[in-house]
Every structure is written in C-alpha cells, then in structure tokens.
Motif scaffolding. Structure first.
Motif, short mmCIF file in Angstrom:
data_model
loop_
_atom_site.label_atom_id
_atom_site.label_comp_id
_atom_site.label_asym_id
_atom_site.label_seq_id
_atom_site.Cartn_x
_atom_site.Cartn_y
_atom_site.Cartn_z
N ALA A 194 -7.73 -18.30 -34.68
CA ALA A 194 -7.61 -19.32 -33.52
C ALA A 194 -8.14 -18.72 -32.16
O ALA A 194 -8.58 -19.35 -31.48
N LYS A 195 -8.02 -17.67 -32.02
CA LYS A 195 -8.45 -17.28 -30.68
C LYS A 195 -9.75 -16.89 -30.77
O LYS A 195 -10.63 -17.31 -29.63
N LEU A 196 -10.51 -16.46 -31.50
CA LEU A 196 -12.00 -16.43 -31.86
C LEU A 196 -12.87 -17.61 -31.70
O LEU A 196 -13.80 -17.73 -31.37
N ALA A 197 -11.96 -18.71 -32.43
CA ALA A 197 -12.54 -20.03 -32.59
C ALA A 197 -12.61 -20.65 -31.16
O ALA A 197 -13.36 -21.39 -30.83
N ASP A 198 -11.58 -20.50 -30.56
CA ASP A 198 -11.44 -20.93 -29.20
C ASP A 198 -12.55 -20.40 -28.21
O ASP A 198 -13.14 -20.91 -27.41
N LEU A 199 -12.70 -19.14 -28.45
CA LEU A 199 -13.84 -18.40 -27.70
C LEU A 199 -15.14 -18.85 -28.10
O LEU A 199 -15.82 -19.31 -26.98
N SER A 200 -15.45 -19.14 -29.34
CA SER A 200 -16.63 -20.02 -29.66
C SER A 200 -16.78 -21.36 -29.17
O SER A 200 -17.90 -21.73 -28.64
N ALA A 201 -15.66 -22.20 -29.13
CA ALA A 201 -15.40 -23.45 -28.66
C ALA A 201 -15.72 -23.34 -27.07
O ALA A 201 -16.42 -24.37 -26.49
N ALA A 202 -15.75 -22.49 -26.42
CA ALA A 202 -15.89 -22.28 -25.01
C ALA A 202 -17.43 -21.97 -24.68
O ALA A 202 -17.90 -21.81 -23.61
#
Length: 372
Positions: A5-13
């Motif tokens: 989830a944390k890396l997915a959020d980084l990608s989404a940013a």
C-alpha cells in the motif's frame, strides 16, 4: 499479487518506483517479477558497482564465462556479454510495463564503461554499441554528466537512443544536462527519428551530497553549521525540480518539441539510500515526492519504505525559496558548494571505475582458470 500500500501510494503521487539493483539470480528466481507485482516496481537501474556485486556473489555466471573463454573472448568482451544479457533479460521481464506505460516506464539502464567518462567519442561509440547489443526498445543507456558526457548525451539522443544521464550533483550541471537533452531531440528530429520514441531521465544524486556537506559542517562545528546537517541533499533536489519545471513547463524550447510528441526528461532521484543512521531510513523517498519523477531505490530502502515510509506530497513543490535559503546559509558558514559538487563528480566516476576494475580483475582470473 497485492501491491504494498505504501509503495502504491507513492506511485499514485506521480513517483515511478525503480529498483537500483539487478542480478541473474534476481531474474531467474522470479524475484524481479515479484518486485513488479508486490512493490510497484516499474523500472531497474544498474551501475558498475551493482554488476560487480552481482557477479562476485553468484556462481550463475560461471558457465557463460567458461563458454566465452573457450571461444577466446577477452575480459572486456566477456563483461559486455554478461551485462548485456542480464539487461536484455530484465527488459523482457519489464516489457509489459513498458507497453502499459506507453514506454515511459518499464525501463532498464546499462552504463557505458566508466573509464570512458572523460572521452566523448568513445562514450558515443559504446552507447550505440550497447543499444544494438541489448536490442530492446525499453533499454536506457547511462551516460555520466561529466563535461565530456554532455556532448555525448546530445549525440546519442540524436541517434534515436534513449538515455539515462547519471552522476548529476549540482543544479548548474543539471541545467546543462537539460540543454544537452533538448539539443539531442532537435538533432534527432533533423535525423528523421520519431522523438516520441525517445525517453530520457536525469539521475540527480541526493544522499552523497549530505554525506560530504555534513562532514564539512562537522569540521566547522559551530551551532549554525551543525543546525544545517541533513538539509543540503533535499534542498539541492528541490531546486533541481524547480529547474525541471522551469525548462519543461515554462520554457520556450520544449513546446515545439512536445508538438512533435517529445516527452520531458524526467528527474530521477538517485543515491536514495540513507548513509547516516541518525536520519530516517526513508528520508530521500518520503521527502522527494512530486509528479513525473522517478525514485530509484536499493532493495533495503525499498523494503524500509514498504514497511514504514510516508508520502509527503508537499515535500518539493513550492519550497524553492526555503531551499535557496538553505544554500545561502551553507555559504555563510563557509561551505564551498562548487568545490563539493566538483569533488562528488570526481569521486563518483572514481568509485565506478574502481568497481569496474575489480570486476575486470575477477573476471580475467575466471577466464584464465577456465582456459587452463
């Protein structure tokens, strides 16, 4: 597979997650595939030190070295074969990512011989050779941002070859890199290439800046100096991103190239592993979040971010004045920033040459043993 989830959020940013590591073990075991499926990895970067570590730690290269020895290959030809085979295989693993991102991501980087860092013609020749040998549309050829590297960047791009510019430490040099990029796209157009097919990133090194400047601040030792520890690397990167937006969002040259399908040369944050244990181990990821950027992380940093990283979407944009203030304060306490950046470039080239020399020596020994 479920993405972290944390890396997915980084990608989404807007940050493309690239892994700063590669080995044949990683490819053949499926570990690279798992990084894509579980850690949002959409690219891979390599350098001489990474290959040196990969080959030294594994027996998976022994059969290929023996076969090359039987063919009479010398050490340079052997290393070219080994490294380009690994990069080609990694390109194939990331091929679907390249298609899904329209070629923006899914990229694997391979560096020209670091011993050529101050030889423009030789750099251009090897960049073209590596591109042909790997023979994959999603490869990036890494060229150092030395003075000799700048015209090489332009000439390689002019051939329609995608480039990762490495070893950038100062905003001044970064501006020269962007100029070389624009010149390269102009030349590519003149040569009949489709500039929409050309992708480039500019690898701006972060943690090494703090390591060198912190050492000098400790030597100065005043309260004013010590209060600036750990601030230079982020300030430098933020000013680099401001330069990026100035050139690609507000500049007068890029719109004409964009009309032909050109893409901006994205800023890539490199050297993002934290060297000082007093700093958060995800500092150079969490605090470098901005749209259309890349963060290439060593595996240890990626795992740390996956566990406890945070996404600070206000970490870069709008902090230009604050960052210039950090640089002004560094100058006031006696830090010679020009000297710092010149030293870091020299050391960066030397470290890669040393790693390559170690690899040459070890591989030469294996070739001799195989021929015996």
């Amino acid at each position: 597979m479920t993405q972290n989830a944390k890396l997915a959020d980084l990608s989404a940013a807007g940050v493309s997650v690239w892994l700063d590591d590669l080995s044949r073990d990683m490819i053949d075991s499926g570990a690279l595939r798992r990084e894509i499926d579980e850690h949002s990895v959409v690219g891979v970067t390599t350098n001489p030190a990474i290959f040196q570590a990969a080959i030294a730690k594994s027996s998976m290269y022994d059969d290929q070295i023996a076969a090359l020895a039987a063919q009479g290959a010398d050490v340079d030809a052997t290393l070219t074969a080994i490294t380009t085979d690994d990069v080609r295989s990694a390109c194939d693993v990331l091929a679907a990512v390249a298609v899904d991102s329209d070629g923006v991501d899914g990229r694997v980087s391979i560096e020209v011989d670091p011993r050529l860092a101050h030889d423009t013609d030789a750099t251009v020749a090897q960049a073209i050779e590596l591109s042909k040998i790997v023979d994959r549309s999603n490869v990036l050829i890494k060229i150092p941002a030395t003075k000799a590297g700048l015209p090489a960047i332009t000439r390689v791009l002019a051939e329609g070859i995608s480039v990762n510019v490495t070893l950038i430490f100062s905003v001044e040099r970064y501006r020269e890199v962007m100029e070389a990029f624009l010149n390269g796209l102009d030349a590519a157009l003149e040569n009949g290439h489709d500039v929409a097919d050309i992708v480039s990133v500019a690898s701006f090194f972060v943690s090494r800046v703090d390591t060198e400047i912190d050492k000098r601040l400790d030597q100065i030792g005043t309260p004013e100096a010590l209060a600036l520890r750990g601030k230079a690397g982020l300030a430098n990167a933020r000013l680099a991103y401001a330069a990026y937006t100035e050139v690609f969002d507000l500049g007068v040259r890029f719109p004409d190239l964009k009309a032909h399908g050109a893409r901006p040369q994205r800023a890539l944050w490199a050297s993002t592993g934290v060297k000082n244990p007093e700093y958060p181990d995800t500092l150079y990821v969490s605090e470098l979040v901005a749209p259309d950027t890349v963060n290439t992380m060593p595996g240890k940093t990626m795992l740390a971010f996956a566990d406890h990283g945070w996404v600070n979407t206000e970490s870069i944009v709008g902090r230009d004045e604050e960052s210039r203030g950090v640089f002004d304060a560094l100058s006031r306490v006696g830090i010679d920033l020009g000297d710092v950046f010149a030293l870091l470039e020299t050391e960066g080239v030397t470290k890669f040459v040393d790693a390559w020399d170690e690899l040459l020596t070890a591989t030469a020994a294996q070739l001799t043993s195989a021929k015996a």
